[in-house]
Design an enzyme around this catalytic site. Sequence first.
Site: not given
Length: 176
Positions: A61, A98
């Site tokens: 994006r 993560e």
Amino acid sequence: MIDQRLRAAVRDVPDFPKPGIIFKDITPILKDPGLCEAVVERMAEPINPETIDVVAGIESRGFLFGLMLAQRRGKPFVPVRKVGKLPYDTVQQEYALEYGSATIEMHADAFPVGSRLLIHDDLLATGGTVTAASHLIERLGGHIAGYTFIICLDFLNGRDRLATFSSQIHTLLSYT
């Protein structure tokens, strides 16, 4: 004014890409050419074209408005891609997620050594990907002139991670 238009256009997608995450989807902005124009104009305002040489956009994006921003400021655009997507000689940067890790890459000849780069992405969250892009650019001999984002998730403190590279961090819409 633009922040209200953006807030109305950005779509929340719960549990994407995994449970517990509320994804901020910018694709509804793309349906409104006038809003797209306003986004590019507002992102370009604080950027002195004499202080940057190149605009880098982060996959995927970040390509959308990054290219438009580069065009608006009369600068070349270079993509920062996920590993394995560029066809020529590349330099890679791995970074922690993560749960696990990811790798981004750029063409080894993406910009001349000493270039000042503005990095654009659609959203700043924890800053992991854009920090990796910053390290990659520095490894290639570039300097970080600043950052632009459409959205910043302030509660995730990504802005703090970028301050060591540049104090020029511009966002159009913040969520606290």
